[in-house]
Design a protein around this motif. Structure first.
Motif, short mmCIF file in Angstrom:
data_model
loop_
_atom_site.label_atom_id
_atom_site.label_comp_id
_atom_site.label_asym_id
_atom_site.label_seq_id
_atom_site.Cartn_x
_atom_site.Cartn_y
_atom_site.Cartn_z
N UNK A 1 0.81 -1.22 0.00
CA UNK A 1 0.00 0.00 0.00
C UNK A 1 0.85 1.28 0.00
N UNK A 2 1.93 1.26 0.72
CA UNK A 2 2.79 2.45 0.78
C UNK A 2 3.39 2.74 -0.59
N UNK A 3 3.87 1.71 -1.26
CA UNK A 3 4.42 1.89 -2.61
C UNK A 3 3.35 2.41 -3.56
N UNK A 4 2.14 1.85 -3.46
CA UNK A 4 1.04 2.30 -4.31
C UNK A 4 0.69 3.76 -4.01
N UNK A 5 0.70 4.13 -2.75
CA UNK A 5 0.42 5.52 -2.38
C UNK A 5 1.45 6.47 -2.95
N UNK A 6 2.72 6.08 -2.91
CA UNK A 6 3.77 6.93 -3.47
C UNK A 6 3.57 7.12 -4.97
N UNK A 7 3.17 6.06 -5.66
CA UNK A 7 2.93 6.15 -7.11
C UNK A 7 1.78 7.10 -7.40
N UNK A 8 0.70 6.98 -6.63
CA UNK A 8 -0.45 7.85 -6.83
C UNK A 8 -0.10 9.31 -6.52
N UNK A 9 0.71 9.52 -5.50
CA UNK A 9 1.14 10.87 -5.14
C UNK A 9 1.97 11.50 -6.26
N UNK A 10 2.91 10.74 -6.80
CA UNK A 10 3.75 11.25 -7.90
C UNK A 10 2.90 11.54 -9.14
N UNK A 11 1.93 10.68 -9.41
CA UNK A 11 1.06 10.90 -10.56
C UNK A 11 0.24 12.18 -10.35
N UNK A 12 -0.27 12.37 -9.15
CA UNK A 12 -1.01 13.59 -8.84
C UNK A 12 -0.15 14.83 -9.02
N UNK A 13 1.09 14.76 -8.57
CA UNK A 13 2.01 15.89 -8.73
C UNK A 13 2.26 16.19 -10.21
N UNK A 14 2.45 15.15 -11.00
CA UNK A 14 2.65 15.33 -12.44
C UNK A 14 1.44 16.02 -13.07
N UNK A 15 0.26 15.55 -12.71
CA UNK A 15 -0.95 16.11 -13.29
C UNK A 15 -1.18 17.56 -12.86
N UNK A 16 -0.79 17.91 -11.63
CA UNK A 16 -0.85 19.31 -11.20
C UNK A 16 0.04 20.16 -12.11
N UNK A 17 1.24 19.69 -12.37
CA UNK A 17 2.17 20.45 -13.21
C UNK A 17 1.63 20.63 -14.63
N UNK A 18 0.86 19.64 -15.09
CA UNK A 18 0.28 19.71 -16.43
C UNK A 18 -1.03 20.49 -16.45
#
Length: 86
Positions: free
Chosen positions: A47-64
């Motif tokens: 779950x922690x690894x999955x959360x980190x992936x979702x967090x990074x994806x969210x950050x990428x989408x914010x930048x876009x």
């Protein structure tokens, strides 16, 4: 990074893909970064690894400027909460 992937145990693939996505994001190669973040999420071993992936994806989408960023960040929050992380 990609050349290392076949040499690592499967459990470490998610972390390596996540790091590669971060590098690509910083280089402005957002489509490729998104592909790596999605692959990292598929390879996440807990779950922690999955959360980190979702967090990074969210950050990428914010930048876009993508409105889906909020959904990814909320999913990350829920994932971390389920894993006992705050």
């Amino acid at each position: 990074y990609e050349r290392l992937l076949p040499l690592l145990p499967e459990r470490e693939h998610s972390d390596l893909l996540l790091r590669l996505g971060q590098v690509l994001r910083h280089m402005g190669r957002w489509r490729e970064a998104e592909e790596r973040f999605r692959a990292a999420l598929r390879a996440a071993h807990d779950q922690v690894a999955a959360g980190r992936c979702r967090l990074e994806m969210g950050d990428l989408l914010i930048r876009r400027g993508d409105p889906a960023a909020g959904e990814w960040l909320e999913a990350a929050r829920r994932t971390f909460a389920a894993a006992g992380q705050s």
